[in-house]
Scaffold this motif. Structure first.
Motif, PDB file in Angstrom:
ATOM      1  N   UNK A  90     -10.536   6.867 -10.898  1.00  0.00           N
ATOM      2  CA  UNK A  90     -11.234   5.865 -11.429  1.00  0.00           C
ATOM      3  C   UNK A  90     -10.249   4.661 -10.398  1.00  0.00           C
ATOM      4  N   UNK A  91     -10.169   4.924  -9.077  1.00  0.00           N
ATOM      5  CA  UNK A  91      -9.208   4.674  -8.527  1.00  0.00           C
ATOM      6  C   UNK A  91      -9.840   3.902  -7.392  1.00  0.00           C
ATOM      7  N   UNK A  92      -9.735   2.477  -6.965  1.00  0.00           N
ATOM      8  CA  UNK A  92     -10.921   1.980  -6.489  1.00  0.00           C
ATOM      9  C   UNK A  92      -9.731   1.468  -4.532  1.00  0.00           C
ATOM     10  N   UNK A  93     -11.064   2.569  -3.968  1.00  0.00           N
ATOM     11  CA  UNK A  93     -10.781   1.976  -2.621  1.00  0.00           C
ATOM     12  C   UNK A  93     -10.846   1.388  -1.270  1.00  0.00           C
ATOM     13  N   UNK A 111      -6.241   6.869   6.391  1.00  0.00           N
ATOM     14  CA  UNK A 111      -6.953   7.950   5.586  1.00  0.00           C
ATOM     15  C   UNK A 111      -7.858   6.905   4.579  1.00  0.00           C
ATOM     16  N   UNK A 112      -6.656   6.523   3.707  1.00  0.00           N
ATOM     17  CA  UNK A 112      -7.424   5.928   2.429  1.00  0.00           C
ATOM     18  C   UNK A 112      -6.698   4.656   2.596  1.00  0.00           C
ATOM     19  N   UNK A 113      -7.191   3.749   2.186  1.00  0.00           N
ATOM     20  CA  UNK A 113      -6.384   2.585   1.239  1.00  0.00           C
ATOM     21  C   UNK A 113      -6.787   2.505  -0.095  1.00  0.00           C
ATOM     22  N   UNK A 114      -5.873   2.692  -1.243  1.00  0.00           N
ATOM     23  CA  UNK A 114      -6.156   2.869  -2.623  1.00  0.00           C
ATOM     24  C   UNK A 114      -5.393   1.738  -3.876  1.00  0.00           C
ATOM     25  N   UNK A 115      -5.888   1.404  -4.905  1.00  0.00           N
ATOM     26  CA  UNK A 115      -5.373   0.767  -5.708  1.00  0.00           C
ATOM     27  C   UNK A 115      -5.092   1.705  -7.037  1.00  0.00           C
TER      28      UNK A 115
END
Length: 303
Positions: A90-93, A111-115
């Motif tokens: 349930x994290x924001x990408x 690749x991914x920056x996530x909160x």
């Protein structure tokens, strides 16, 4: 979970994409490092129930998981990871596959920056799924090559740790992030599950220091040795089914296994096989080991 418990859990899933995603959640990694990201420490205790629901009711699959799998394993792996982050955690990408450039040249790609909802921090995740075969180059030295011998465990690890995961520290990246409203510190994370394959005809004098002891393993042999094997329980695996253990209802077809061995000999391309055993209770055929069969010339000049 032990490796046997993980395998038993994974083989309960019949939808391949769900089984592949479950493997991402549970598989041990090929890297021991402070940057290592462990999904299981953030997943809800009920995540296996969610996967079971998807497995039993494929119409409820997240859209990205329901798409036809890609043959390019890296792209498919990224899609699974996207589902892991967004639909299970349930994290924001914030950003995905974002190139960082300077003066017309590409410095790298995020690749991914996530909160991270658990910590409230922004994280930069670099991911890779890898399969390496141990090859002794002398009495005391071992190199770990990919099926494509231009890929090597030590080189990939060094690049992940010292280049890719540190991309957010570069001023060019910080300028890019500021342009999308990101001005806070970013924590690097690395996720690299996979398998190490050990030669059947020799004991290796050393194991890779950067790999945890609980890693997933298989065997490898050259085509001449494989042609001497009884292959009635061998099943050739093709991408993306290199991910996680294989299961099937039908009995293995030895003719298909022999044809796959012929391709290794004639075309000089590696082939991964699952070695199967019939489960007495369910009647399904389940993977009990896996083996890479390599052409005679591998790893060639890379060694």
């Amino acid at each position: 979970m032990t490796k046997n418990e993980i395998t038993e859990t994974l083989l309960a899933f019949e939808v391949p994409a769900v089984r592949h995603l479950a493997w991402l959640c549970l598989a041990p990694q090929l890297l021991r490092h402070d940057f290592r990201f462990n999904p299981a420490s953030h997943l809800s205790p009920a995540f296996l129930e969610t996967l079971t629901q998807w497995d039993q009711n494929p119409e409820t699959l997240p859209t990205r998981l329901a798409e036809d799998p890609e043959r390019r394993l890296g792209h498919y792996f990224e899609r699974l990871y996207e589902v892991l982050l967004r639909d299970l955690l349930g994290w924001e990408i914030v950003l995905q596959n974002q190139q960082v450039q300077a003066e017309g040249r590409t410095l790298g790609e995020l690749d991914f920056l996530v909160s991270n909802s658990d910590t409230g921090q922004l994280e930069h995740h670099e991911i890779a799924i890898k399969f390496y075969l141990g090859f002794a180059t002398g009495q005391t030295r071992v190199r770990w090559y990919g099926p494509n011998a231009r890929d090597r465990l030590d080189l990939k690890t060094e690049r992940l740790v010292n280049h890719q995961s540190r991309l957010c520290q570069r001023p060019e990246t910080q300028t890019l992030l500021a342009g999308v409203g990101v001005n806070e510190p970013v924590t690097p994370r690395i996720f690299m599950p996979g398998y190490l394959f050990y030669p059947t005809e020799q004991l290796l004098p050393e194991l890779p220091a950067q790999v945890p002891k609980g890693h997933l393993t298989g065997d490898w042999m050259r085509i001449d040795a494989a042609c001497q094997q009884e292959v009635s329980c061998w099943v050739p695996l093709f991408k993306p089914d290199w991910i996680g253990p294989w299961a099937q209802s039908a009995a293995p077809d030895a003719a298909l296994a022999r044809a796959a061995l012929e391709r290794v000999g004639n075309a000089g391309v590696p082939q991964l096989f699952a070695i199967m055993a019939r489960h007495s209770e369910s009647g399904r055929w389940l993977e009990v080991n896996r083996v890479f069969v390599m052409p005679l010339q591998w790893p060639g000049t890379a060694a």
